[in-house]
Design a protein around this motif. Sequence first.
Motif, PDB file in Angstrom:
ATOM      1  N   UNK A 128       0.833  -1.204   0.000  1.00  0.00           N
ATOM      2  CA  UNK A 128       0.000   0.000   0.000  1.00  0.00           C
ATOM      3  C   UNK A 128       0.865   1.251   0.000  1.00  0.00           C
ATOM      4  N   UNK A 129       1.936   1.239   0.786  1.00  0.00           N
ATOM      5  CA  UNK A 129       2.844   2.391   0.818  1.00  0.00           C
ATOM      6  C   UNK A 129       3.565   2.559  -0.522  1.00  0.00           C
ATOM      7  N   UNK A 130       3.960   1.444  -1.146  1.00  0.00           N
ATOM      8  CA  UNK A 130       4.639   1.521  -2.436  1.00  0.00           C
ATOM      9  C   UNK A 130       3.703   2.060  -3.523  1.00  0.00           C
ATOM     10  N   UNK A 131       2.456   1.617  -3.492  1.00  0.00           N
ATOM     11  CA  UNK A 131       1.476   2.112  -4.463  1.00  0.00           C
ATOM     12  C   UNK A 131       1.192   3.594  -4.227  1.00  0.00           C
ATOM     13  N   UNK A 132       1.051   3.975  -2.957  1.00  0.00           N
ATOM     14  CA  UNK A 132       0.789   5.381  -2.636  1.00  0.00           C
ATOM     15  C   UNK A 132       1.964   6.263  -3.047  1.00  0.00           C
ATOM     16  N   UNK A 133       3.190   5.789  -2.850  1.00  0.00           N
ATOM     17  CA  UNK A 133       4.363   6.547  -3.302  1.00  0.00           C
ATOM     18  C   UNK A 133       4.294   6.790  -4.805  1.00  0.00           C
ATOM     19  N   UNK A 134       3.853   5.773  -5.541  1.00  0.00           N
ATOM     20  CA  UNK A 134       3.735   5.908  -6.991  1.00  0.00           C
ATOM     21  C   UNK A 134       2.658   6.916  -7.360  1.00  0.00           C
ATOM     22  N   UNK A 135       1.495   6.840  -6.691  1.00  0.00           N
ATOM     23  CA  UNK A 135       0.384   7.724  -7.026  1.00  0.00           C
ATOM     24  C   UNK A 135       0.625   9.155  -6.551  1.00  0.00           C
ATOM     25  N   UNK A 136       1.455   9.325  -5.519  1.00  0.00           N
ATOM     26  CA  UNK A 136       1.751  10.684  -5.043  1.00  0.00           C
ATOM     27  C   UNK A 136       2.743  11.410  -5.938  1.00  0.00           C
ATOM     28  N   UNK A 137       3.435  10.671  -6.798  1.00  0.00           N
ATOM     29  CA  UNK A 137       4.452  11.287  -7.646  1.00  0.00           C
ATOM     30  C   UNK A 137       3.781  12.192  -8.686  1.00  0.00           C
ATOM     31  N   UNK A 138       4.047  13.486  -8.582  1.00  0.00           N
ATOM     32  CA  UNK A 138       3.454  14.446  -9.513  1.00  0.00           C
ATOM     33  C   UNK A 138       4.375  14.604 -10.723  1.00  0.00           C
ATOM     34  N   UNK A 139       3.798  14.591 -11.921  1.00  0.00           N
ATOM     35  CA  UNK A 139       4.630  14.763 -13.121  1.00  0.00           C
ATOM     36  C   UNK A 139       5.257  16.152 -13.158  1.00  0.00           C
ATOM     37  N   UNK A 140       6.485  16.229 -13.678  1.00  0.00           N
ATOM     38  CA  UNK A 140       7.160  17.520 -13.801  1.00  0.00           C
ATOM     39  C   UNK A 140       6.521  18.378 -14.877  1.00  0.00           C
ATOM     40  N   UNK A 141       5.920  17.722 -15.873  1.00  0.00           N
ATOM     41  CA  UNK A 141       5.292  18.440 -16.986  1.00  0.00           C
ATOM     42  C   UNK A 141       3.785  18.226 -16.906  1.00  0.00           C
TER      43      UNK A 141
END
Length: 597
Positions: free
Chosen positions: A308-321
Amino acid sequence: MGGFRLDLIRRYLRPHRRTVLIGAAALVVVNLLSVSIPLLVRGVIDDLQDGFALRDVYLQAALIMALATAMGAVRLYSRVLVFGVGRQVEADLKQQIFDHLLLQEPGWVQSTGSGEVISRATSDVENVRRLLGFAVLSLTNTALAYALTLPAMLSIDPWLSLAAVGLYPLMLITVRLFGGRMMRQQRRQQEALAGLSDLIQEDLSGISAIKIYGQEATEQEAFAWRNRLYRDAALGLARTRSTLFPLLEGISSISLLLLLALGSGQLESGRLSIGNLVALILFVERLVFPTALLGFTLNTFQTGQVSLERVEDLLRRKPLVESPPDPVPFRGRGRGAVEARGLTVRYPGAVRPALVDVSFRIRPGELVAVVGPVGCGKTSLARALGRMVEVDPGELWIDGYDITSLSLSDLRRQVALVPQEGYLFTASLADNLRYGEPQAPLQAVEQAARDARLEGDIKAFPDGYRTLVGERGITLSGGQRQRTALGRALLVDAPLLVLDDALASVDNTTAAEILRTIRRGQQGGGGTSGVTGGVTDRTILMISHQLSAAAACDRILVLEQGRLVQEGHHDALLAQPGTYRRLWAREQASEQLRAAG
């Protein structure tokens, strides 16, 4: 439980709270029935001691069978509901991750590693599904089992009941001791699996290079090392599990034996009936499974929390563009005018910028070449035009619009970018050509293939435009892949065409014919028709290391170390000392050496 991310669990279950509540209510019914059956059995056994009517026994047995059947049916219903929630969350989460990945810039995916991303989107999501399905069901069932069974046991014989379950806290202590270790081992196993997936993905993509350089043994050794890491992590986790679960089962068995030993003494003294002892045994046996299952439940919670933490880390990543919050609408079809005003591009973590204070202006319909030494920033300029990398506001303009003020969809309808390594999908040639315009008719596809000088190759294939292209276009030659990618861009009605060394694998004669065809199309003379009619006023920015091709362009931009150092026509640039004349002399010398050889 304090260490678990209960806030995340509640958030994922909230959209399905009605189903979860119905499933929980069904579990309440299951546990009520489960408590009532031992009490009925107690009554039947006690009645047998004083004489009985066979008809009454049959009725009691039928009632117990009916309750047991109803309990099984309701239990099945509760599992379908709760497990169904886990499956639905899994499907929604995979879709959410996929949609989120499409928003990321290409550089992040390449630097993170596709194996790591795939691992989070598949195995980690499956672990989350087990957390929200099996673990929630098991934990709820265990809580209800104790809440309803213990009072019934205490009503029969408090001291005997407490002695029977007195060893159960030892289970919780054991679980507590093993929990942290299992979480750390699970995380190591997930990381090792991601590294293994990365290596497999890279080696399958670069299988040709491995064979050309004879590096099979090196790659086998690298795989063996990563495989050992995964094996050791998996074995460590397996050893911990293999130690924990037998301990839990052993404690449960000792508890049952203790009940039998103490209960026999109570029977002998007459303080306990046989029916009550049988009921207590049934109750204790009923608690053995959920208590022992607590170890599995804990393991699922530990694994699910890590995932769950690994998935949340992925979903929290905001694109630079990203598109701006309030994008300026791009009205109509552009003309392909480009202007750079002090353009500077810096990649995250880079020591120096890829482009520094670059300024130029390109008029609609111009054919402009960008040349320079390796690493001078040519590809960064191409990526900046399509906002594949971030640029600062006010530094890059298309048709009078600051590209950072446009939505990404509007901007990319104005720019057709053909990279040097044109990616092809595992689909037919026709579908690869029409990828940018999925509804393009076959006539437009054929015209794009002719303009890209690909039609002759396609006719030589037995299946023609229906020829299936292998993964990454492996069934095609380098030149065919580049021309397919070019045809795909020509089919799109974009006013700005950016060729990032897109003709590097094409011979000079064919490259010259392609450029002449594109230029004729700009003049309305029968070029690519697309799906909206003849394409005119198309601006072409051609990035190339072949100066002979650049010489035929209207203008040439010369980059060196990220800066624009020269600009002008081929003849004018040759007449003045500088980077271009040095590069031209080097190319001419190379051609003379090849001719002499």
